[in-house]
Design a protein around this motif. Sequence first.
Motif, PDB file in Angstrom:
ATOM      1  N   GLN A  60      50.538  39.828  37.873  1.00 37.96           N
ATOM      2  CA  GLN A  60      50.226  39.327  36.541  1.00 37.96           C
ATOM      3  C   GLN A  60      48.723  39.439  36.301  1.00 37.96           C
ATOM      4  O   GLN A  60      47.942  38.702  36.862  1.00 37.96           O
ATOM      5  CB  GLN A  60      50.662  37.864  36.401  1.00 37.96           C
ATOM      6  N   LYS A  61      48.320  40.387  35.495  1.00 37.74           N
ATOM      7  CA  LYS A  61      46.921  40.554  35.134  1.00 37.74           C
ATOM      8  C   LYS A  61      46.625  39.744  33.884  1.00 37.74           C
ATOM      9  O   LYS A  61      47.499  39.480  33.063  1.00 37.74           O
ATOM     10  CB  LYS A  61      46.628  42.040  34.850  1.00 37.74           C
ATOM     11  N   LEU A  62      45.349  39.376  33.732  1.00 32.86           N
ATOM     12  CA  LEU A  62      44.960  38.721  32.500  1.00 32.86           C
ATOM     13  C   LEU A  62      45.068  39.722  31.359  1.00 32.86           C
ATOM     14  O   LEU A  62      44.940  40.926  31.535  1.00 32.86           O
ATOM     15  CB  LEU A  62      43.522  38.215  32.620  1.00 32.86           C
ATOM     16  N   ASN A 110      37.323  35.821  31.894  1.00 35.37           N
ATOM     17  CA  ASN A 110      38.507  35.507  32.696  1.00 35.37           C
ATOM     18  C   ASN A 110      38.456  34.065  33.201  1.00 35.37           C
ATOM     19  O   ASN A 110      39.468  33.342  33.193  1.00 35.37           O
ATOM     20  CB  ASN A 110      38.595  36.455  33.895  1.00 35.37           C
ATOM     21  N   PHE A 114      40.990  31.023  32.313  1.00 38.51           N
ATOM     22  CA  PHE A 114      41.698  30.348  33.395  1.00 38.51           C
ATOM     23  C   PHE A 114      41.485  28.846  33.321  1.00 38.51           C
ATOM     24  O   PHE A 114      42.445  28.051  33.421  1.00 38.51           O
ATOM     25  CB  PHE A 114      41.201  30.906  34.733  1.00 38.51           C
ATOM     26  N   ASP A 117      43.460  27.364  30.462  1.00 39.50           N
ATOM     27  CA  ASP A 117      44.883  27.243  30.784  1.00 39.50           C
ATOM     28  C   ASP A 117      45.141  26.094  31.745  1.00 39.50           C
ATOM     29  O   ASP A 117      46.158  25.398  31.653  1.00 39.50           O
ATOM     30  CB  ASP A 117      45.402  28.554  31.386  1.00 39.50           C
ATOM     31  N   LYS A 131      47.892  33.540  41.812  1.00 39.97           N
ATOM     32  CA  LYS A 131      47.790  34.850  41.167  1.00 39.97           C
ATOM     33  C   LYS A 131      46.602  34.897  40.218  1.00 39.97           C
ATOM     34  O   LYS A 131      45.836  35.865  40.211  1.00 39.97           O
ATOM     35  CB  LYS A 131      49.082  35.166  40.405  1.00 39.97           C
ATOM     36  N   ARG A 132      46.448  33.856  39.434  1.00 39.70           N
ATOM     37  CA  ARG A 132      45.322  33.812  38.505  1.00 39.70           C
ATOM     38  C   ARG A 132      43.997  33.709  39.262  1.00 39.70           C
ATOM     39  O   ARG A 132      43.007  34.351  38.899  1.00 39.70           O
ATOM     40  CB  ARG A 132      45.475  32.624  37.554  1.00 39.70           C
ATOM     41  N   THR A 135      43.099  37.043  40.427  1.00 36.96           N
ATOM     42  CA  THR A 135      42.859  38.015  39.363  1.00 36.96           C
ATOM     43  C   THR A 135      41.508  37.823  38.690  1.00 36.96           C
ATOM     44  O   THR A 135      40.867  38.804  38.312  1.00 36.96           O
ATOM     45  CB  THR A 135      43.979  37.908  38.301  1.00 36.96           C
ATOM     46  N   VAL A 136      41.064  36.596  38.547  1.00 39.32           N
ATOM     47  CA  VAL A 136      39.844  36.317  37.783  1.00 39.32           C
ATOM     48  C   VAL A 136      38.673  37.209  38.200  1.00 39.32           C
ATOM     49  O   VAL A 136      38.048  37.854  37.359  1.00 39.32           O
ATOM     50  CB  VAL A 136      39.464  34.823  37.883  1.00 39.32           C
TER      51      VAL A 136
END
Length: 394
Positions: A60-62, A110, A114, A117, A131-132, A135-136
């Motif tokens: 899961q990408k931003l 990013n 994050f 959210d 995952k986040r 990814t950040v």
Amino acid sequence: MALIGACIKPLHSNSSSSFLKHIRTLGLRAVRSVSLPLGFFSNAGQSVLRNNFRSNILEQKLSSTVPTSCHGESNPLLLLEDANFPRYDEVGAHHIKSGISALIHQTEQNLLAFEKDLAASDTMPAHLFLKRLETVPDALSRAWGVCSHLKAVRDSEDFRLAYDEMQPQYVALSLKLSQSVPIFQALKAIRSSSSWDSLPESQRRIIESEIQEAELSGVGLRGAEKLRFNEIETELAKLSTQFSNNLLDATKAFSLRLTRSEEVSGLPQSALSLAAQIARGLGDAEATAERGPWILTLDMPLYLPAMQYARDRSLRERLFRAYQTRASELDEATRDNTPVALRILVLRRERAQLLGMANHVEVSMATKMATPEAALALVERLRAAAWPAAQREL
């Protein structure tokens, strides 16, 4: 100083170097140890645990995307997402400022997304959170790792200037992420949630490590203490680069021209060919592996074969002394790392005390399986065993 230089590692090990203690080197991630000043991710001991679920981390990408060019020119640092391996041969010094600036901006966006959210969610599920979290900084992580690697192996004045110009911005963002209170609170919320015991052991281990790493990165500091902590981290990063530059300069400054075959007796053909190639590059147009002349340097492809296979004891001693005294008080004053190393020691101690610890040893060992006492006991056992042989040889 030679002893100090051997014991104190540059903060960006050549091993380097980079953002959030994990970088991509040859397409893979290397997790940095807590002894380095920057970062939020766990140390190298956690890399195996990460690999257990790494294939799922980047699913899961931003929604935001990173531009692939700056000022109309394609920038290889912005194309790492599309490459199986970093395009080392395409990266030049002129790509660093534009590429890293764009990636820093994107990483800031990013991070803001994050944190927003996290604020809107009571408790984000652990697998989504991880995952986040991965990814950040992902794109910046790999790009900065490429820059750090190239700075070590393809050093030039232009590359140094570009790297040094971007390092303060990189450090500032690294600290911002390392000390993110929303992320830290989310980590603790996951640990205290009712689902904690049902999480996979690898995820629990990583979350525990991330909490510890955040605390060691100063997330709990406030006011003047936090400001001073960040000043220390910034200065340590600068000193680390200076330490590495001095060592590189000292390594490049040494060369030894040999003209007699008995001097290079025992060296393998590959080393002789390389030594002759270097000689040709420095003006000995007729140099060959068989007839010489040969030029030895302190770079590993020549230093190691010479130390292992050269039959001339005096040659080995000369190379060994040159290698061991690089960037020390026995070298040129402009390359002497003595004041750099001493300043690093002072700052590490002050940083440890800001974190409520006695010294840097406690900070470093906090994320390791050994204890300071056990480590010192091992060093003493090695010293006692080696001392008689050292006395005989010297």
